[in-house]
Design a protein around this motif. Structure first.
Motif, PDB file in Angstrom:
ATOM      1  N   TYR A  38       0.845  -1.206   0.000  1.00 64.70           N
ATOM      2  CA  TYR A  38       0.000   0.000   0.000  1.00 64.70           C
ATOM      3  C   TYR A  38       0.877   1.251   0.000  1.00 64.70           C
ATOM      4  CZ  TYR A  38      -3.852  -3.150   1.014  1.00 64.70           C
ATOM      5  OH  TYR A  38      -4.775  -4.166   0.929  1.00 64.70           O
ATOM      6  N   ILE A  39       1.988   1.154   0.737  1.00 63.62           N
ATOM      7  CA  ILE A  39       2.925   2.286   0.792  1.00 63.62           C
ATOM      8  C   ILE A  39       3.597   2.454  -0.583  1.00 63.62           C
ATOM      9  CG2 ILE A  39       5.060   3.133   1.904  1.00 63.62           C
ATOM     10  CD1 ILE A  39       3.053   2.992   4.050  1.00 63.62           C
ATOM     11  N   LEU A  40       3.957   1.317  -1.204  1.00 63.06           N
ATOM     12  CA  LEU A  40       4.605   1.383  -2.524  1.00 63.06           C
ATOM     13  C   LEU A  40       3.638   1.940  -3.574  1.00 63.06           C
ATOM     14  CD1 LEU A  40       6.569  -1.993  -2.397  1.00 63.06           C
ATOM     15  CD2 LEU A  40       7.498   0.315  -2.170  1.00 63.06           C
ATOM     16  N   ASP A  41       2.363   1.540  -3.486  1.00 63.29           N
ATOM     17  CA  ASP A  41       1.366   2.069  -4.422  1.00 63.29           C
ATOM     18  C   ASP A  41       1.253   3.586  -4.280  1.00 63.29           C
ATOM     19  OD1 ASP A  41       0.847  -0.430  -5.385  1.00 63.29           O
ATOM     20  OD2 ASP A  41      -0.971  -0.760  -4.202  1.00 63.29           O
ATOM     21  N   GLU A  42       1.298   4.045  -3.016  1.00 65.17           N
ATOM     22  CA  GLU A  42       1.226   5.501  -2.773  1.00 65.17           C
ATOM     23  C   GLU A  42       2.406   6.200  -3.463  1.00 65.17           C
ATOM     24  OE1 GLU A  42       0.581   6.667   1.361  1.00 65.17           O
ATOM     25  OE2 GLU A  42       1.512   8.625   0.987  1.00 65.17           O
ATOM     26  N   CYS A  43       3.592   5.586  -3.355  1.00 65.51           N
ATOM     27  CA  CYS A  43       4.792   6.170  -3.989  1.00 65.51           C
ATOM     28  C   CYS A  43       4.651   6.205  -5.513  1.00 65.51           C
ATOM     29  CB  CYS A  43       6.033   5.356  -3.644  1.00 65.51           C
ATOM     30  SG  CYS A  43       6.565   5.517  -1.955  1.00 65.51           S
ATOM     31  N   LEU A  44       4.213   5.077  -6.095  1.00 66.59           N
ATOM     32  CA  LEU A  44       4.104   4.997  -7.561  1.00 66.59           C
ATOM     33  C   LEU A  44       3.146   6.061  -8.078  1.00 66.59           C
ATOM     34  CD1 LEU A  44       3.884   1.137  -8.300  1.00 66.59           C
ATOM     35  CD2 LEU A  44       5.862   2.636  -8.463  1.00 66.59           C
TER      36      LEU A  44
END
Ligand code: G1P
Length: 273
Positions: A38-44
């Motif tokens: 979820y954190i990586l999706d936010e970054c992308l």
């Protein structure tokens, strides 16, 4: 342009034992995917191109999660029609290309974790996200990057918390709140209720200037003997660097405690129904 993000991942996760005795808390599933995704999706979504994971030798399994190519290839060869597996693998492969790993083998605080990334940070500002803090429904990093562009300032996410809870957070001192943003005058790591300057807390999303590294290099340990990013921000504010507090619109989920983790999984499963 904010293109790089740091995610400190070397914490021991003792508040989530026994779940974390084998599996790092960031890989614990939340409605079908690891919390970390979820954190990586936010970054992308926020346009980040490179993500630096600060892990420890004990948590090398986080790296393995992204480096299990041979296994995936073998299974995909056997299950040629499994579209779900293929698309999940492609996502992991894409992320793998974006992630760099650095090591923090002793959990000496968020400031120490950031300092470990010193040599990898290229631009004047970068994003830092604490994976215990999930923010859903509205991308907090996107909002903060917009603010950073508009004011050319560092930005820290904030949320109003009950007064009795101030000692669990970094707490801001600020003058006025306008359109959910404020100029930060000071920040104190986990103050007691009497010395807290407000009840607006630091939440784990930061746009920080590269010059924070020179502050961190000479910083003495603070609360509980740790090198806190909060104390480095405090020093930069004292040196007249501009920091904006951003009271984000999304919903905050605390994943660092057992109660919080259970509640977060319930909230997230509702979201994806
Ligand atoms: C860290 C920071 C604290 C901040 C909090 C947000 O604390 O040190 O300033 O308010 O994250 O989650 P920790 O949760 O690591 O105790």
């Amino acid at each position: 342009m904010i293109k790089q993000a740091i995610i400190p991942l070397a914490g021991l996760g003792t508040r989530l034992l026994p779940l974390t005795s084998v599996l790092p808390k960031e890989l614990l599933p939340m409605n079908g995917k690891p919390g970390l995704e979820y954190i990586l999706d936010e970054c992308l979504e926020a346009g980040i191109k490179q993500i630096i994971f600060v892990i420890s030798v004990k948590k090398k399994i986080i790296k393995d999660y992204f480096y299990n190519d041979a296994f995936f290839k073998k299974i995909i060869k056997k299950k040629k029609n499994d579209k779900r597996l293929k698309s999940e693998y492609l996502k992991i492969k894409k992320l793998k290309k974006m992630i760099k790993f650095v090591y923090q083998n002793k959990p000496k605080g968020t400031g120490d974790a950031v300092l470990k990334c010193n040599k990898l940070i290229k631009s004047k500002h970068f994003l830092m996200l604490l994976p215990d803090d999930l923010i859903i429904k509205k991308n907090c990093s996107v909002g903060m990057i917009k603010l950073h562009k508009k004011y050319n300032s560092s930005v820290v996410a904030s949320k109003k918390v009950p007064k009795r809870e101030v000692s669990r957070w970094g707490i801001f001192k600020f003058n006025r709140l306008k359109d959910k943003n404020f100029i930060i005058k000071d920040v104190i790591e986990k103050p007691n209720i009497k010395s807290a300057p407000s009840n607006y807390a630091v939440i784990g999303r930061y746009i920080l200037p590269k010059k924070i590294f020179s502050v961190l290099k000479k910083q003495k340990p603070g609360k509980n003997g740790e090198i806190h990013i909060t104390d480095a921000i405090k020093s930069l504010i004292e040196e007249k660097n501009s920091f904006i507090g951003h009271v984000f619109a999304g919903k905050y989920l605390d994943c660092g405690t057992m109660k919080g983790y259970i509640n977060s999984t319930i909230e997230i499963s509702r979201l994806r129904l």
